[in-house]
Design a protein around this motif. Structure first.
Motif, PDB file in Angstrom:
ATOM      1  N   SER A  71      70.407  20.927 -47.180  1.00 34.16           N
ATOM      2  CA  SER A  71      70.104  21.113 -48.538  1.00 34.16           C
ATOM      3  C   SER A  71      70.261  22.744 -49.088  1.00 34.16           C
ATOM      4  CB  SER A  71      68.718  20.694 -49.282  1.00 34.16           C
ATOM      5  OG  SER A  71      68.354  21.051 -50.420  1.00 34.16           O
ATOM      6  N   ALA A  72      69.590  23.317 -47.789  1.00 29.99           N
ATOM      7  CA  ALA A  72      69.782  25.132 -48.085  1.00 29.99           C
ATOM      8  C   ALA A  72      70.968  25.517 -47.961  1.00 29.99           C
ATOM      9  CB  ALA A  72      68.877  25.591 -47.103  1.00 29.99           C
ATOM     10  N   PHE A  73      72.027  24.987 -47.005  1.00 27.44           N
ATOM     11  CA  PHE A  73      73.276  25.417 -46.924  1.00 27.44           C
ATOM     12  C   PHE A  73      74.007  25.092 -47.920  1.00 27.44           C
ATOM     13  CE2 PHE A  73      72.143  27.053 -42.800  1.00 27.44           C
ATOM     14  CZ  PHE A  73      72.937  27.959 -42.540  1.00 27.44           C
ATOM     15  N   MET A  74      73.799  23.782 -48.651  1.00 25.42           N
ATOM     16  CA  MET A  74      74.802  23.313 -49.551  1.00 25.42           C
ATOM     17  C   MET A  74      74.304  24.124 -50.778  1.00 25.42           C
ATOM     18  SD  MET A  74      74.858  19.350 -48.746  1.00 25.42           S
ATOM     19  CE  MET A  74      75.720  18.863 -50.106  1.00 25.42           C
ATOM     20  N   ARG A  75      73.141  24.197 -51.112  1.00 25.17           N
ATOM     21  CA  ARG A  75      72.810  25.199 -52.338  1.00 25.17           C
ATOM     22  C   ARG A  75      73.410  26.532 -52.338  1.00 25.17           C
ATOM     23  NH1 ARG A  75      68.188  23.689 -55.648  1.00 25.17           N
ATOM     24  NH2 ARG A  75      67.532  21.681 -54.837  1.00 25.17           N
ATOM     25  N   GLN A  76      73.593  27.197 -51.175  1.00 25.87           N
ATOM     26  CA  GLN A  76      74.213  28.532 -50.961  1.00 25.87           C
ATOM     27  C   GLN A  76      75.530  28.313 -51.241  1.00 25.87           C
ATOM     28  OE1 GLN A  76      71.580  30.761 -47.736  1.00 25.87           O
ATOM     29  NE2 GLN A  76      73.311  29.881 -47.083  1.00 25.87           N
ATOM     30  N   GLY A  77      76.165  27.436 -50.608  1.00 25.45           N
ATOM     31  CA  GLY A  77      77.763  27.063 -50.849  1.00 25.45           C
ATOM     32  C   GLY A  77      78.192  26.773 -52.248  1.00 25.45           C
ATOM     33  N   PHE A  78      77.375  25.984 -52.939  1.00 25.25           N
ATOM     34  CA  PHE A  78      77.759  25.413 -54.355  1.00 25.25           C
ATOM     35  C   PHE A  78      77.463  26.722 -55.096  1.00 25.25           C
ATOM     36  CE2 PHE A  78      76.406  23.920 -58.519  1.00 25.25           C
ATOM     37  CZ  PHE A  78      77.399  22.886 -58.575  1.00 25.25           C
ATOM     38  N   ALA A  79      76.397  27.779 -55.084  1.00 26.85           N
ATOM     39  CA  ALA A  79      76.142  28.622 -55.890  1.00 26.85           C
ATOM     40  C   ALA A  79      76.888  29.820 -55.671  1.00 26.85           C
ATOM     41  CB  ALA A  79      74.648  28.941 -55.688  1.00 26.85           C
ATOM     42  N   THR A  80      77.329  30.216 -54.368  1.00 24.45           N
ATOM     43  CA  THR A  80      78.128  31.378 -54.278  1.00 24.45           C
ATOM     44  C   THR A  80      79.816  31.087 -53.947  1.00 24.45           C
ATOM     45  OG1 THR A  80      78.116  31.016 -51.679  1.00 24.45           O
ATOM     46  CG2 THR A  80      76.381  32.100 -52.764  1.00 24.45           C
ATOM     47  N   ARG A  81      80.112  29.830 -53.551  1.00 25.78           N
ATOM     48  CA  ARG A  81      81.597  29.470 -53.584  1.00 25.78           C
ATOM     49  C   ARG A  81      82.288  30.577 -52.559  1.00 25.78           C
ATOM     50  NH1 ARG A  81      84.000  31.086 -58.400  1.00 25.78           N
ATOM     51  NH2 ARG A  81      82.380  32.513 -58.908  1.00 25.78           N
ATOM     52  N   ASN A  82      81.259  30.828 -51.372  1.00 25.07           N
ATOM     53  CA  ASN A  82      81.812  31.699 -50.780  1.00 25.07           C
ATOM     54  C   ASN A  82      81.489  31.225 -49.239  1.00 25.07           C
ATOM     55  OD1 ASN A  82      82.158  33.994 -48.969  1.00 25.07           O
ATOM     56  ND2 ASN A  82      81.452  35.349 -50.700  1.00 25.07           N
ATOM     57  N   ASN A  83      82.543  31.346 -48.356  1.00 21.58           N
ATOM     58  CA  ASN A  83      82.599  30.791 -47.145  1.00 21.58           C
ATOM     59  C   ASN A  83      81.565  31.423 -46.117  1.00 21.58           C
ATOM     60  OD1 ASN A  83      84.913  29.212 -47.851  1.00 21.58           O
ATOM     61  ND2 ASN A  83      86.321  30.285 -46.488  1.00 21.58           N
ATOM     62  N   ALA A  84      81.364  32.663 -46.653  1.00 22.10           N
ATOM     63  CA  ALA A  84      80.480  33.707 -45.593  1.00 22.10           C
ATOM     64  C   ALA A  84      79.148  32.972 -45.653  1.00 22.10           C
ATOM     65  CB  ALA A  84      80.386  35.102 -46.281  1.00 22.10           C
ATOM     66  N   TYR A  85      78.776  32.186 -46.414  1.00 22.38           N
ATOM     67  CA  TYR A  85      77.310  31.663 -46.790  1.00 22.38           C
ATOM     68  C   TYR A  85      77.358  30.323 -46.054  1.00 22.38           C
ATOM     69  CZ  TYR A  85      76.165  35.226 -49.966  1.00 22.38           C
ATOM     70  OH  TYR A  85      75.711  36.586 -50.554  1.00 22.38           O
ATOM     71  N   CYS A  86      78.552  30.030 -45.442  1.00 20.37           N
ATOM     72  CA  CYS A  86      78.491  28.774 -44.511  1.00 20.37           C
ATOM     73  C   CYS A  86      78.448  29.089 -43.097  1.00 20.37           C
ATOM     74  CB  CYS A  86      79.726  27.910 -44.809  1.00 20.37           C
ATOM     75  SG  CYS A  86      79.529  27.274 -46.513  1.00 20.37           S
ATOM     76  N   ASN A  87      78.078  30.145 -42.610  1.00 24.70           N
ATOM     77  CA  ASN A  87      78.251  30.685 -41.157  1.00 24.70           C
ATOM     78  C   ASN A  87      77.096  30.182 -40.556  1.00 24.70           C
ATOM     79  OD1 ASN A  87      78.669  31.524 -38.675  1.00 24.70           O
ATOM     80  ND2 ASN A  87      79.322  33.388 -39.471  1.00 24.70           N
ATOM     81  N   THR A  88      76.870  28.932 -39.979  1.00 25.74           N
ATOM     82  CA  THR A  88      75.790  28.234 -39.618  1.00 25.74           C
ATOM     83  C   THR A  88      75.958  28.828 -38.060  1.00 25.74           C
ATOM     84  OG1 THR A  88      77.181  26.459 -38.924  1.00 25.74           O
ATOM     85  CG2 THR A  88      75.865  26.405 -40.990  1.00 25.74           C
ATOM     86  N   PHE A  89      76.739  29.169 -37.563  1.00 24.51           N
ATOM     87  CA  PHE A  89      76.733  29.905 -36.094  1.00 24.51           C
ATOM     88  C   PHE A  89      76.154  31.221 -35.948  1.00 24.51           C
ATOM     89  CE2 PHE A  89      79.899  26.600 -35.945  1.00 24.51           C
ATOM     90  CZ  PHE A  89      79.717  25.955 -34.716  1.00 24.51           C
ATOM     91  N   THR A  90      75.827  32.027 -37.085  1.00 24.76           N
ATOM     92  CA  THR A  90      74.850  33.047 -36.801  1.00 24.76           C
ATOM     93  C   THR A  90      73.596  32.858 -37.453  1.00 24.76           C
ATOM     94  OG1 THR A  90      75.885  33.729 -39.007  1.00 24.76           O
ATOM     95  CG2 THR A  90      76.872  34.492 -37.226  1.00 24.76           C
ATOM     96  N   ALA A  91      73.058  31.581 -37.974  1.00 23.91           N
ATOM     97  CA  ALA A  91      71.843  31.140 -38.434  1.00 23.91           C
ATOM     98  C   ALA A  91      70.953  31.065 -37.200  1.00 23.91           C
ATOM     99  CB  ALA A  91      72.053  29.870 -39.438  1.00 23.91           C
ATOM    100  N   SER A  92      69.689  31.211 -37.545  1.00 20.21           N
ATOM    101  CA  SER A  92      68.678  31.140 -36.540  1.00 20.21           C
ATOM    102  C   SER A  92      68.422  29.647 -36.382  1.00 20.21           C
ATOM    103  CB  SER A  92      67.335  31.531 -37.060  1.00 20.21           C
ATOM    104  OG  SER A  92      67.015  31.022 -38.070  1.00 20.21           O
ATOM    105  N   ALA A  93      67.988  29.077 -35.090  1.00 16.28           N
ATOM    106  CA  ALA A  93      67.703  27.673 -34.919  1.00 16.28           C
ATOM    107  C   ALA A  93      66.753  26.884 -36.034  1.00 16.28           C
ATOM    108  CB  ALA A  93      67.153  27.388 -33.322  1.00 16.28           C
ATOM    109  N   SER A  94      66.021  27.484 -36.448  1.00 22.03           N
ATOM    110  CA  SER A  94      65.103  27.133 -37.645  1.00 22.03           C
ATOM    111  C   SER A  94      65.948  26.804 -38.729  1.00 22.03           C
ATOM    112  CB  SER A  94      63.952  27.818 -37.886  1.00 22.03           C
ATOM    113  OG  SER A  94      64.348  29.150 -38.531  1.00 22.03           O
TER     114      SER A  94
END
Length: 406
Positions: free
Chosen positions: A380-403
């Motif tokens: 939900s957190a990542f989908m909300r970011q993607g939906f609101a920003t329309r920007n691939n940069a907010y879908c970089n899960t490989f730089t996100a913390s494990a949590s």
């Protein structure tokens, strides 16, 4: 099971269309899960209706025990392989026909491998062996100072292949800015038979083919549209021989859609809000699997496979990589939907239906199964970011913390 802090409050939305059903545990080979072929992505996890296989039980890894040879190429690993034994009707993306005829489940064309290119031979100088060559003479002092020094041609250095970690975290695809709307509209077809359901998917894929090429090429990657295969009971692919849900295969660069699951959702939940949810679920499934294709053509999916399976990673590390892959695909789907929010008519009850999918997708929908798609909270957190920003940069899960990708 963690509570979804972003999820709907009790009674705000209707219950998911049918109870979640747990699946059998994954087989393992030694201490490692038996993996499908590289470039493999399963469908999103949601709680569909009775009799549906969509999103239930998670991936079933069906590759025989043993490990394939290590892959070294960053991308383009799987181009040109033949697709054989496909059960279902095949629709080539980019040649969508709204009047698509119902197809026999036994039909399935075969994609032939591309012939290997033959490099031209370089032009050779004329033969000079028959011409006598005088022996060299020692140069005089005058000659030594008057002749310019001989120079040897300098070989161009071979470009260094980026590491898999560099590809998954810093590929140019992440830095291509906002996605513009392509005016994609909800096809509005009822999901009540094979023809309508397949046409619905095909029209959404057509929109995705218009939306993503600019961002793929802007990231200095090569865009290729995926192929699309519909199936119902069983299907063979280079990635899996016994799938139970929709999936993407990077070997054939093909999206495999199990369309009868969506028909079951439509049939079992006939109220207006759940019908909206089913239509948007079709859109989301298409866009999620397309997200795996974007990972493939950008090199992110093959590189993630190198990080995990090719390096004999422990099981928990493999699952963590899988969660990053799947959550990213869902986020990219949300980027597309957010970019086309206006033309898709996402307001009022329709927006409520989208948020229900956005907040209801996750591993909690398959109790007891592997944690391979990420929790509802993370999705939900990542989908909300993607939906609101329309920007691939907010879908970089490989730089996100494990949590953040739990």
């Amino acid at each position: 099971m963690a509570n979804n802090q972003w999820g709907p409050a009790p009674g705000q939305y209707p219950p998911p269309p049918g109870p979640p059903v747990s699946g059998p545990p994954q087989p393992a080979y030694g201490n490692y899960p038996v993996q499908p072929a590289p470039g493999f992505g399963w469908g999103p996890q949601f709680g569909p209706g009775p009799g549906s296989g969509q999103g239930q039980g998670g991936p079933q890894y069906l590759m025989p025990p043993g490990r394939p040879p290590r892959r070294s190429s960053r991308k383009g690993l799987f181009i040109g392989l033949a697709l054989v034994g496909v059960v279902g009707a095949v629709v080539l993306v980019g040649a969508v026909m709204v009047g698509l005829a119902a197809q026999s489940p036994d039909d399935g064309p075969t994609t032939q491998p591309s012939p290997q290119a033959t490099l031209p031979s370089p032009d050779l100088p004329p033969e000079t062996a028959t011409t006598p060559v005088p022996p060299p003479t020692a140069p005089t002092a005058t000659q030594a100072t008057s002749r310019p020094p001989a120079t040897q041609p300098t070989a161009k250095p071979t470009p260094r292949k980026p590491s898999p970690q560099t590809v998954v975290t810093r590929d140019g695809f992440y830095f291509t800015g906002l996605q513009a709307s392509v005016g994609c509209k909800d096809p509005g077809l009822p999901i009540n038979n094979q023809r309508n359901t397949q046409n619905y998917y095909a029209l959404v894929i057509q929109c995705l083919n218009k939306a993503w090429p600019r961002q793929v090429t802007a990231g200095r990657d090569t865009f290729r549209p995926p192929k699309l295969v519909f199936w119902s009971s069983r299907v063979q692919s280079p990635c899996s021989g016994g799938a139970t849900v929709s999936f993407y295969c990077g070997v054939s660069e093909t999206i495999y859609i199990k369309y009868n699951d969506d028909m079951a959702l439509w049939r079992d939940r006939p109220d207006a809000l759940n019908r909206r949810i089913t239509r948007l679920w079709v859109t989301f499934t298409a866009a999620h699997e397309y997200g795996h294709h974007l990972q493939q053509v950008s090199g992110i999916l093959p590189a993630s496979y190198e990080l995990g399976y090719d390096n004999y990673a422990p099981r928990e590390q493999m699952l963590a990589i899988s969660r990053r892959i799947e959550i990213q695909a869902s986020c990219l789907a949300a980027v597309f939907v957010g970019a086309n929010r206006s033309s898709y008519g996402l307001t009022g009850a329709k927006l409520q239906a989208w948020r229900f999918i956005q907040d209801g997708t996750g591993d909690e929908n398959k109790p007891g199964g592997e944690r391979d798609h990420g929790s509802r909270a993370s999705n939900s957190a990542f989908m909300r970011q993607g939906f609101a920003t329309r920007n691939n940069a907010y879908c970089n899960t490989f730089t996100a913390s494990a949590s953040k990708v739990s």
